[in-house]
Enzyme design. Structure first.
Site, short mmCIF file in Angstrom:
data_model
loop_
_atom_site.label_atom_id
_atom_site.label_comp_id
_atom_site.label_asym_id
_atom_site.label_seq_id
_atom_site.Cartn_x
_atom_site.Cartn_y
_atom_site.Cartn_z
N LYS A 63 -5.05 -14.03 -1.34
CA LYS A 63 -4.23 -14.22 -0.14
C LYS A 63 -5.08 -14.07 1.12
CE LYS A 63 -0.02 -12.40 -2.30
NZ LYS A 63 0.97 -11.31 -2.29
N ALA A 79 -2.23 -8.01 1.06
CA ALA A 79 -1.87 -6.96 0.10
C ALA A 79 -1.04 -7.55 -1.02
CB ALA A 79 -1.11 -5.84 0.81
N ASP A 80 -1.04 -6.84 -2.12
CA ASP A 80 -0.18 -7.23 -3.24
C ASP A 80 0.18 -5.97 -4.01
OD1 ASP A 80 0.62 -10.03 -4.55
OD2 ASP A 80 0.46 -8.51 -6.12
N GLN A 81 1.27 -6.07 -4.75
CA GLN A 81 1.71 -4.93 -5.55
C GLN A 81 2.11 -5.40 -6.93
OE1 GLN A 81 5.57 -2.80 -4.78
NE2 GLN A 81 4.21 -1.12 -4.19
#
Length: 204
Positions: A63, A79-81
């Site tokens: 991203k 960010a990612d989760q």
């Protein structure tokens, strides 16, 4: 006026998450949102078997790079989760029925939320950060899950991995929570702020 964020232009947040934006703005950062156009499930499929933490970092970096290509000479954060439990990665539910099934599987069990961030500062290698939180759900009856879904509503349930927003009604689903609040909301914030300080972006 003294400002915390030192660069002339705002931090580019490569995320459409209002929660992440609010976390950064509450911490005193100037933020400009540019939503990345990436195929998350495609990246996951192409990556092969990865540990949840590594998958979260890879998605965050994809991203960040997608936005940095267009926002040259800007500081970019993505960010990612990833939610993982008992060796399985969970994704957003497509429907209330799918969310009900997911919640029934998470009920009375402990799962992990892996929050990762990728920070791109022009002229430097990307910084990758990760933090993990562990959450244990109550032993939820089918009736309790149905009531929660009816009150929470379709958008809130299907718009989040696991079918809950801990900052809202989702808090009622849990018996125990271990980890930083910002990490649970999707951003390893304290580590990120330390990294921004090391790059000279913050006043203190």
């Amino acid at each position: 006026m003294t400002r915390l964020w030192l660069p002339e232009r705002p931090l580019v947040l490569a995320s459409g998450s209002p929660t992440r934006r609010h976390l950064l703005e509450a911490a005193g950062l100037d933020v400009e949102v540019v939503v990345p156009n990436v195929d998350e499930r495609g990246i996951e499929a192409d990556s092969g078997p990865l540990a949840p933490a590594d998958l979260a970092r890879r998605l965050a970096l994809a991203k960040a790079r997608a936005v940095a290509e267009k926002a040259q000479d800007r500081i970019v954060l993505a960010a990612d989760q990833v939610l993982a439990g008992e060796g399985e990665v969970f994704h957003k539910s497509a429907s209330l029925d799918a969310a009900k099934h997911q919640l029934s599987r998470l009920s009375n069990r402990t799962h992990s939320l892996h929050s990762a961030a990728a920070l791109i500062v022009p002229g430097r290698e990307p910084d990758l950060l990760h933090d993990e939180a562990r959450l244990t759900m109550r032993d939820l009856s089918a009736s309790a899950i149905d009531t929660y879904l009816a009150i929470a509503g379709h958008e809130r349930v299907t718009g989040t991995v696991g079918g809950y927003q801990l900052e809202g009604l989702g808090i009622h689903l849990f018996a125990d929570i271990e980890g930083a609040h910002a990490t649970i909301l999707g951003l390893p914030l304290t580590g990120l702020l330390d990294r921004l300080r090391s790059h000279g972006c913050l006043a203190f």
